[in-house]
Scaffold this active site. Structure first.
Site, PDB file in Angstrom:
ATOM      1  N   CYS A 278     -15.065 -12.084 -36.095  1.00 32.35           N
ATOM      2  CA  CYS A 278     -15.524 -12.000 -37.492  1.00 32.35           C
ATOM      3  C   CYS A 278     -14.597 -12.718 -38.462  1.00 32.35           C
ATOM      4  CB  CYS A 278     -15.675 -10.542 -37.908  1.00 32.35           C
ATOM      5  SG  CYS A 278     -14.090  -9.716 -38.131  1.00 32.35           S
TER       6      CYS A 278
ATOM      7  N   GLU B 299      -1.173   6.185  11.806  1.00 31.99           N
ATOM      8  CA  GLU B 299      -0.221   6.329  10.698  1.00 31.99           C
ATOM      9  C   GLU B 299      -0.600   5.393   9.557  1.00 31.99           C
ATOM     10  OE1 GLU B 299       3.479   5.236  12.545  1.00 31.99           O
ATOM     11  OE2 GLU B 299       3.284   6.792  14.070  1.00 31.99           O
TER      12      GLU B 299
ATOM     13  N   CYS C 287      -7.940  -6.435 -35.243  1.00 30.84           N
ATOM     14  CA  CYS C 287      -8.797  -7.046 -36.257  1.00 30.84           C
ATOM     15  C   CYS C 287      -8.961  -6.005 -37.360  1.00 30.84           C
ATOM     16  CB  CYS C 287     -10.150  -7.387 -35.636  1.00 30.84           C
ATOM     17  SG  CYS C 287     -11.488  -7.533 -36.835  1.00 30.84           S
TER      18      CYS C 287
ATOM     19  N   SER D 132       7.023  -7.071  15.011  1.00 26.49           N
ATOM     20  CA  SER D 132       5.988  -6.921  13.984  1.00 26.49           C
ATOM     21  C   SER D 132       4.698  -6.491  14.663  1.00 26.49           C
ATOM     22  CB  SER D 132       5.821  -8.208  13.203  1.00 26.49           C
ATOM     23  OG  SER D 132       5.476  -9.224  14.099  1.00 26.49           O
TER      24      SER D 132
ATOM     25  N   CYS E 240      -9.512 -12.833 -36.482  1.00 32.68           N
ATOM     26  CA  CYS E 240     -10.360 -12.245 -35.443  1.00 32.68           C
ATOM     27  C   CYS E 240     -11.297 -13.311 -34.879  1.00 32.68           C
ATOM     28  CB  CYS E 240     -11.159 -11.087 -36.019  1.00 32.68           C
ATOM     29  SG  CYS E 240     -12.391 -10.452 -34.862  1.00 32.68           S
TER      30      CYS E 240
ATOM     31  N   LYS F 177      -5.799  -3.644   8.559  1.00 28.50           N
ATOM     32  CA  LYS F 177      -5.440  -3.824   7.143  1.00 28.50           C
ATOM     33  C   LYS F 177      -6.622  -3.556   6.204  1.00 28.50           C
ATOM     34  CE  LYS F 177      -1.939  -5.864   6.024  1.00 28.50           C
ATOM     35  NZ  LYS F 177      -1.124  -7.025   6.358  1.00 28.50           N
TER      36      LYS F 177
ATOM     37  N   ASP G  56       3.720   0.421   2.516  1.00 22.90           N
ATOM     38  CA  ASP G  56       4.023  -0.890   1.950  1.00 22.90           C
ATOM     39  C   ASP G  56       5.417  -0.880   1.335  1.00 22.90           C
ATOM     40  OD1 ASP G  56       3.590  -3.477   1.395  1.00 22.90           O
ATOM     41  OD2 ASP G  56       2.117  -3.148  -0.192  1.00 22.90           O
TER      42      ASP G  56
ATOM     43  N   LYS H   7      -1.117   3.305  17.329  1.00 27.98           N
ATOM     44  CA  LYS H   7      -0.174   3.090  18.429  1.00 27.98           C
ATOM     45  C   LYS H   7      -0.633   3.911  19.624  1.00 27.98           C
ATOM     46  CE  LYS H   7       3.527   2.916  14.985  1.00 27.98           C
ATOM     47  NZ  LYS H   7       4.674   3.605  14.372  1.00 27.98           N
TER      48      LYS H   7
ATOM     49  N   LYS I 223      -0.067   2.548   7.000  1.00 34.47           N
ATOM     50  CA  LYS I 223       0.879   1.425   7.030  1.00 34.47           C
ATOM     51  C   LYS I 223       1.532   1.347   5.663  1.00 34.47           C
ATOM     52  CE  LYS I 223       1.440  -3.290   8.630  1.00 34.47           C
ATOM     53  NZ  LYS I 223       2.243  -3.846   7.554  1.00 34.47           N
TER      54      LYS I 223
ATOM     55  N   GLU J  23      10.147   3.203   7.191  1.00 37.85           N
ATOM     56  CA  GLU J  23       9.880   2.374   6.028  1.00 37.85           C
ATOM     57  C   GLU J  23      10.545   2.984   4.800  1.00 37.85           C
ATOM     58  OE1 GLU J  23       8.092  -0.270   6.859  1.00 37.85           O
ATOM     59  OE2 GLU J  23       7.085  -1.048   5.078  1.00 37.85           O
TER      60      GLU J  23
ATOM     61  N   CYS K  35     -16.983  -6.153 -38.408  1.00 39.36           N
ATOM     62  CA  CYS K  35     -16.817  -7.003 -37.229  1.00 39.36           C
ATOM     63  C   CYS K  35     -17.860  -6.602 -36.187  1.00 39.36           C
ATOM     64  CB  CYS K  35     -15.403  -6.816 -36.688  1.00 39.36           C
ATOM     65  SG  CYS K  35     -15.122  -7.691 -35.145  1.00 39.36           S
TER      66      CYS K  35
ATOM     67  N   TYR L 261      21.487  22.572  -7.601  1.00 40.87           N
ATOM     68  CA  TYR L 261      21.880  21.531  -6.645  1.00 40.87           C
ATOM     69  C   TYR L 261      22.939  20.624  -7.288  1.00 40.87           C
ATOM     70  CZ  TYR L 261      21.466  17.700  -3.316  1.00 40.87           C
ATOM     71  OH  TYR L 261      21.746  16.721  -2.384  1.00 40.87           O
TER      72      TYR L 261
ATOM     73  N   TYR M 188      10.105   7.144   5.187  1.00 38.81           N
ATOM     74  CA  TYR M 188       9.318   7.861   6.185  1.00 38.81           C
ATOM     75  C   TYR M 188       9.658   7.225   7.524  1.00 38.81           C
ATOM     76  CZ  TYR M 188       6.268  10.278   2.778  1.00 38.81           C
ATOM     77  OH  TYR M 188       5.762  11.079   1.781  1.00 38.81           O
TER      78      TYR M 188
ATOM     79  N   ARG N 211      15.314  -5.179   8.452  1.00 42.13           N
ATOM     80  CA  ARG N 211      14.704  -5.778   9.639  1.00 42.13           C
ATOM     81  C   ARG N 211      15.171  -7.222   9.808  1.00 42.13           C
ATOM     82  NH1 ARG N 211      10.123  -8.871  10.503  1.00 42.13           N
ATOM     83  NH2 ARG N 211       9.271  -8.644  12.588  1.00 42.13           N
TER      84      ARG N 211
HETATM   85  S1  IVH Z   1       5.637   0.345  13.650  1.00 34.61           S
HETATM   86  C1  IVH Z   1       6.363  -2.429  16.958  1.00 34.61           C
HETATM   87  N1  IVH Z   1       4.601   1.951  11.858  1.00 34.61           N
HETATM   88  O1  IVH Z   1       4.722  -2.901   9.236  1.00 34.61           O
HETATM   89  C2  IVH Z   1       6.142  -1.509  15.880  1.00 34.61           C
HETATM   90  N2  IVH Z   1       5.321  -0.195  11.145  1.00 34.61           N
HETATM   91  O2  IVH Z   1       3.854  -5.405  10.569  1.00 34.61           O
HETATM   92  C3  IVH Z   1       6.517  -2.045  14.567  1.00 34.61           C
HETATM   93  N3  IVH Z   1       5.041  -0.612   8.761  1.00 34.61           N
HETATM   94  O3  IVH Z   1       7.867  -4.286   9.838  1.00 34.61           O
HETATM   95  C4  IVH Z   1       6.549  -1.143  13.450  1.00 34.61           C
HETATM   96  N4  IVH Z   1       4.194   1.359   8.256  1.00 34.61           N
HETATM   97  O4  IVH Z   1       7.651  -2.602   7.909  1.00 34.61           O
HETATM   98  C5  IVH Z   1       5.129   0.738  12.085  1.00 34.61           C
HETATM   99  N5  IVH Z   1       3.700   3.485  10.374  1.00 34.61           N
HETATM  100  C6  IVH Z   1       4.234   2.290  10.618  1.00 34.61           C
HETATM  101  C7  IVH Z   1       4.426   1.344   9.586  1.00 34.61           C
HETATM  102  C8  IVH Z   1       4.967   0.097   9.895  1.00 34.61           C
HETATM  103  C9  IVH Z   1       4.581   0.192   7.788  1.00 34.61           C
HETATM  104  C10 IVH Z   1       5.520  -1.978   8.550  1.00 34.61           C
HETATM  105  C11 IVH Z   1       6.917  -2.220   9.041  1.00 34.61           C
HETATM  106  C12 IVH Z   1       6.845  -3.356  10.004  1.00 34.61           C
HETATM  107  C13 IVH Z   1       5.515  -3.964   9.667  1.00 34.61           C
HETATM  108  C14 IVH Z   1       4.944  -4.611  10.900  1.00 34.61           C
END
Ligand code: IVH
Length: 674
Positions: free
Chosen positions: A415, A115, A430, A83, A412, A318, A119, A294, A117, A175, A436, A37, A225, A138
């Site tokens: 001791c 899905e 130590c 959000s 230490c 969460k 980070d 969702k 979430k 993300e 000790c 590659y 992703y 964002r």
């Molecule tokens: S959907 C209206 N899907 O979470 C839908 N968000 O609290 C909004 N995030 O700003 C986003 N994984 O950075 C969605 N599988 C996922 C996610 C995801 C992480 C984050 C994203 C967003 C925040 C919202």
């Protein structure tokens, strides 16, 4: 070359590079070695330098970054980036389902897309006629920053979408994150270069994505992703009816999706998914802080609509936070089994990662300097999985005037022996050895632990009590304890005493690897102890081995050989070993299969990928029993590669070198046939 052959060659290079990147990053199924590659990429860049007019915005050469910017421009999102509402308890998810059913006037179990979430950071990537046109952060949801050049360098972000019928405009949302492994490697290199390290993968991803110089971003192991679509004009994707079908279309177009997404009917199934992902959390290759649910049906999504900044059709469930702020009240210094002195932070108790934490490790003196932490500071604590909570950073703007410098002890704390720090080491130790009492306690705890002699009923507290009462000074003295001594101990009943004596008696029957491990020689873990035993076969041979002989042992390098050698030259250690043997500790002889029964004798084997039918260490031991040397990396000296699922660069390297490769099943079949 004529103009048309140059153009044809250029196109061919471009197509190959796109295909290989897609196979590697999106399908997780590479077909060519990395080196191949890289070679193609260099040829492409060279052609573009010779014929600049060839270069288009979707050229794979954009993956290496371009000219630095002086600042980021802003981009207004055509459709706001919203959000999500958060939930923490099972009831929150049930209430979410109830609200949806009420609004839709339905009593059915709704289908949800589930899905992880991720980070990291939300990004929006706009493709116009299939070509990556611009990318934005964002920001505040309305206006973000133009990070096009940086996003183009992310390895698994396609610069051009795949397929025939593409939308004229499609805004892919997803993300950007840094996989855990890449994060560890990045911090390692940063440390080696004396550059700043990052507290967690999210910070590292944020720092990398917001570089004005995209050449730096290109060197950072970022990934995307995709998880939703914003602007959408045309293409078959515009007519699908569900979110999950949309994601499938994105995948068809070459966009990477999180491999652990799923669908579920009703809140019960959603909770089961939440639980499953929670259990997988620590072993996932990427950091997550929860799960997103969702409503899958797009028609229902639009009927449900939004409230202020969040959709009614989605929520984030969460996990307990893994990072929290608290105050550093004091620092104490603990002495470990090998004398290592570890600074431990005493904290104002704080609920983090599902438990209340009041202590965290500060590792060593260098770490204290790196953090710049003082007693009295407000600090960020991280507790991930089962690992010891750590102090990750100091909240400097909350520092008060009375914050106190942390002073590392010269003697230490247990001791009073001299504390020494070898130049090549980060830890101070130590020098008291078994003089000790802290080292004595830890050595005996280690000796009694499950993977060592596994002495039932001899817990840490009891060891401390026995040492403090002066009843034992080393592991061998455990075997001379009597009923009267034990029953005289505070809160120790007759029954417990009898049981402990029985357990001590039972523990005398052990194995040579466990015995060697139990001795607590520095850097000699379970695997090394096993290798030592298999190599030397008797305790006597291990004791007498010189450094050259020790280095011959699988996975033993200079440093480990040095520790073993020094340990065995120390008269007090030999006295303890002899006392243990005199007390009746025994083990069966190690049986070695004759050489003709060792099909892998003299062969170097490498394991890679995920093995599903046996653990990695089990596979390794099996191979070793059959005479193989198991190595960690593929080279011309490798005789065989055993590749499990998701094997990556080692597999491509082996095929490049023409090395014989088996899948896991072939190995399992081979073992079964013996
Ligand atoms: S959907 C209206 N899907 O979470 C839908 N968000 O609290 C909004 N995030 O700003 C986003 N994984 O950075 C969605 N599988 C996922 C996610 C995801 C992480 C984050 C994203 C967003 C925040 C919202």
């Amino acid at each position: 070359m004529t103009d048309s052959t140059i153009v044809a060659k250029y196109q061919e290079l471009k197509t190959s590079l796109e295909t290989f990147a897609h196979q590697y990053y999106v399908l997780d199924a590479p077909t060519v070695p990395d080196a191949q590659y890289d070679r193609l990429m260099r040829s492409l860049i060279k052609l573009e330098q010779q014929y600049p007019s060839l270069k288009t915005p979707d050229s794979p050469s954009q993956k290496v970054g371009g000219k630095p910017l002086s600042k980021f421009e802003t981009i207004a999102h055509e459709i706001p980036m919203l959000s999500l509402d958060n939930g923490f308890e099972d009831e929150d998810l049930k209430a979410f389902e109830q609200r949806i059913n009420d609004r839709l006037n339905s009593a059915e179990n709704i289908e949800f897309a589930c899905e992880p979430k991720l980070d990291g950071l939300a990004v929006s990537i706009l493709y116009v006629d299939g070509i990556l046109f611009q990318a934005a952060t964002r920001g505040d949801g309305q206006i973000g920053e133009n990070i096009t050049e940086n996003v183009k360098t992310i390895a698994n972000v396609p610069l051009r979408l795949r397929g025939e019928e593409l939308p004229s405009r499609i805004e892919v949302r997803g993300e950007v994150f840094m996989p855990k492994e890449g994060f560890e490697r990045l911090n390692q290199t940063q440390k080696e270069q004396g550059a700043k390290t990052f507290a967690n993968p999210r910070n590292a991803a944020a720092g990398s994505l917001r570089q004005l110089d995209s050449k730096i971003t290109a060197k950072r192991p970022l990934r995307l992703y995709a998880y939703s679509v914003g602007v959408l004009e045309g293409g078959p994707i515009a007519s699908v009816k569900t979110h999950s079908e949309r994601l499938a279309c994105l995948k068809e177009m070459g966009l990477p999706l999180c491999p652990d997404i799923s669908t579920a009917k009703g809140s019960e199934q959603c909770l089961a998914y939440f639980k499953k992902i929670g259990e997988m959390r620590n072993s996932l290759s990427y950091d997550i802080d929860g799960v997103v649910f969702k409503v899958d049906d797009l028609g229902l999504q639009s009927r449900l609509g939004f409230v202020s900044k969040a959709p009614r059709w989605a929520m984030a469930q969460k996990f307990p936070a893994q990072e929290e702020m608290t105050r550093l009240l004091a620092v104490e210094f603990q002495v470990g089994r090998t004398g290592a002195i570890t600074p431990v932070a005493r904290l104002e108790p704080v609920f983090v990662g599902g438990v209340t934490v009041s202590n965290a490790t500060l590792h060593n003196q260098d770490e204290i300097a790196r953090l710049g932490v003082k007693v009295g500071d407000t600090v960020v604590i991280r507790r991930a999985g089962d690992v010891i909570p750590q102090v990750v950073s100091v909240v400097e703007n909350l520092r008060t005037n009375d914050a106190q410098e942390i002073v590392f002890p010269k003697a230490c704390p247990v001791c009073d022996s001299h504390v020494e720090r070898q130049q090549s080491e980060a830890v101070a130790r130590c020098t008291g050895g078994l003089v000790c009492s802290a080292q004595r306690k830890e050595a005996i705890k280690h000796f009694a632990s499950r993977k060592a002699l596994d002495i039932d009923g001899l817990g840490d507290k009891l060891v401390e009590q026995l040492v403090e009462e002066g009843l034992i000074h080393n592991p061998a003295e455990l075997f001379h304890l009597n009923l009267a001594q034990l029953t005289a101990l505070d809160r120790f009943g007759d029954k417990s005493a009898v049981n402990l004596l029985r357990a001590l008696d039972a523990a005398k029957q052990t194995t040579l690897p466990k015995f060697l491990y139990a001795l607590g020689i520095r850097e000699v873990g379970e695997a090394t102890a096993r290798n030592l035993a298999l190599h030397f076969l008797t305790l006597d041979a291990v004791i007498k081995a010189d450094k050259e002989a020790l280095i011959e042992v699988q996975d033993v390098g200079e440093i480990v050989a040095h520790h073993i050698y020094e340990f065995m030259r120390e008269p007090s250690n030999i006295a303890i070993i002899n006392a243990l043997v005199d007390a009746g500790i025994t083990w069966p002889d190690i049986e070695v299969a004759p050489i003709e029964e060792q099909p892998f004798a003299g062969k170097t084997v490498v394991l890679t990928g995920t093995l599903s039918q046996m653990g990695r260490s089990e596979a390794k031991s099996k191979l070793q029993e059959l005479g193989a040397k198991v190595s960690g990396s593929v080279s011309a000296k490798t005789d065989l590669l055993i590749a499990g699922e998701k094997a990556g660069s080692k597999l491509s390297k082996a095929s490049e070198l023409g090395i014989e490769t088996w899948d896991e099943q072939a190995f399992v079949d081979f073992l079964a046939a013996r």
